[in-house]
Design an enzyme around this catalytic site. Structure first.
Site, PDB file in Angstrom:
ATOM      1  N   SER A  39       0.840  -1.196   0.000  1.00 11.20           N
ATOM      2  CA  SER A  39       0.000   0.000   0.000  1.00 11.20           C
ATOM      3  C   SER A  39       0.873   1.243   0.000  1.00 11.20           C
ATOM      4  O   SER A  39       2.032   1.210   0.439  1.00 11.20           O
ATOM      5  CB  SER A  39      -0.883   0.003   1.254  1.00 11.20           C
ATOM      6  OG  SER A  39      -1.530   1.250   1.440  1.00 11.20           O
ATOM      7  N   TYR A  62      -1.822  -0.321  10.633  1.00 14.01           N
ATOM      8  CA  TYR A  62      -1.876  -0.683   9.213  1.00 14.01           C
ATOM      9  C   TYR A  62      -0.624  -0.206   8.486  1.00 14.01           C
ATOM     10  O   TYR A  62       0.008  -0.968   7.739  1.00 14.01           O
ATOM     11  CB  TYR A  62      -3.130  -0.091   8.571  1.00 14.01           C
ATOM     12  CG  TYR A  62      -3.307  -0.487   7.122  1.00 14.01           C
ATOM     13  CD1 TYR A  62      -3.740  -1.762   6.786  1.00 14.01           C
ATOM     14  CD2 TYR A  62      -3.045   0.418   6.094  1.00 14.01           C
ATOM     15  CE1 TYR A  62      -3.902  -2.130   5.456  1.00 14.01           C
ATOM     16  CE2 TYR A  62      -3.201   0.054   4.763  1.00 14.01           C
ATOM     17  CZ  TYR A  62      -3.631  -1.216   4.453  1.00 14.01           C
ATOM     18  OH  TYR A  62      -3.782  -1.590   3.137  1.00 14.01           O
ATOM     19  N   LYS A 113       2.340  -2.556   6.578  1.00 12.04           N
ATOM     20  CA  LYS A 113       2.703  -2.414   5.166  1.00 12.04           C
ATOM     21  C   LYS A 113       4.152  -1.954   4.997  1.00 12.04           C
ATOM     22  O   LYS A 113       4.826  -2.336   4.031  1.00 12.04           O
ATOM     23  CB  LYS A 113       1.732  -1.462   4.471  1.00 12.04           C
ATOM     24  CG  LYS A 113       0.300  -1.989   4.383  1.00 12.04           C
ATOM     25  CD  LYS A 113       0.234  -3.340   3.676  1.00 12.04           C
ATOM     26  CE  LYS A 113      -1.207  -3.793   3.458  1.00 12.04           C
ATOM     27  NZ  LYS A 113      -1.284  -5.076   2.721  1.00 12.04           N
TER      28      LYS A 113
END
Length: 244
Positions: A136, A149, A153
């Site tokens: 991402s 998150y 990533k």
């Protein structure tokens, strides 16, 4: 353009919806035999109805033992797409152990486990292969409420490079794609508020979010022989977000 995917055997995680499901459809259309992995049986059933011939495995990748059992006999795999992920958004001061553990178990640990299973099989067969990790733009930019998150990533990007380094001598390439917001059904719902969308769109030089096919096209390129000198890369599919 022939991508040389016909006859290859591909495994896709997070295959029930969104990017994963579209990747399965595109791979089968390119002539690959696809193993679709999801934790939701209903999604796999509807995928088989839409795309007969797809092999399915229903397992929760957050469960190490269940994953080992489910995938240990999956058979030879030439291409792997690690797409399964969760996004549990919390302000930093409110991050819970449960959200942390689930996020790292699915977004990072499962990538290690599934890739180990697949890569060991490739090496035992003496077969080259390609792995694509779906990362991402959040791996490289801080976003509010994305502490865990973004961390998963960011770790995935470095894992991609380490896998490329150590698996390269076995002729296994490993790359990542790093999308911006993608207009899956969930993406359309989550970014339907024009004000919220404008804040992000103002940071994207091309002024638009990614469509699912934009990400799938990048994945297929990195799986194909057209990218046979590319490994350890993180490919933005972000309309220029990361240059701002």
């Amino acid at each position: 353009m022939d991508l040389g995917l016909a006859g290859r055997r591909a495994l896709v995680t997070g295959a029930g919806k969104g990017i994963g499901r579209s990747t399965v459809l595109a791979l089968q259309a390119a002539g690959a035999h696809v193993v679709a992995v999801s934790r939701t049986q209903a999604d796999l059933d509807s995928l088989v109805s839409e795309c007969p011939g797809v092999e399915t495995v229903c397992v929760d990748l957050a469960d190490w033992e269940a994953t080992e059992q489910a995938l240990s006999s999956v058979g030879p795999v030439d291409l792997l797409v690690n797409n399964a992920a969760v996004a549990l958004l919390q302000p930093f001061l409110e991050v819970t152990k449960e959200a942390f553990d689930m996020s790292f178990n699915v977004n990072l640990r499962a990538v290690i486990q599934v890739s180990q299973i697949v890569a060991r099989g490739m090496i035992a067969r003496g077969a080259p292969g390609a792995i694509v990790n779906v990362s991402s733009q959040a791996s490289q930019r801080a976003l509010a409420n994305h502490s865990v998150y973004c961390s998963t990533k960011g770790a995935l990007d470095m894992l991609t490079k380490m896998m490329a380094l150590e698996l390269g001598p076995h002729k296994i390439r490993v790359n990542a794609v790093n999308p911006t917001v993608v207009m899956t059904s969930m993406g359309r719902t989550n970014w339907s508020d024009p004000h919220k969308a404008k804040v992000m769109l103002d940071r994207i030089p091309l002024g638009k979010f990614a469509e699912v096919e934009n990400v799938v096209d990048a994945i297929l390129f990195l799986l194909s022989h057209r990218s046979n000198m590319t490994t350890g890369s993180t490919l933005p599919v972000d309309g220029g977000f990361l240059v701002t």
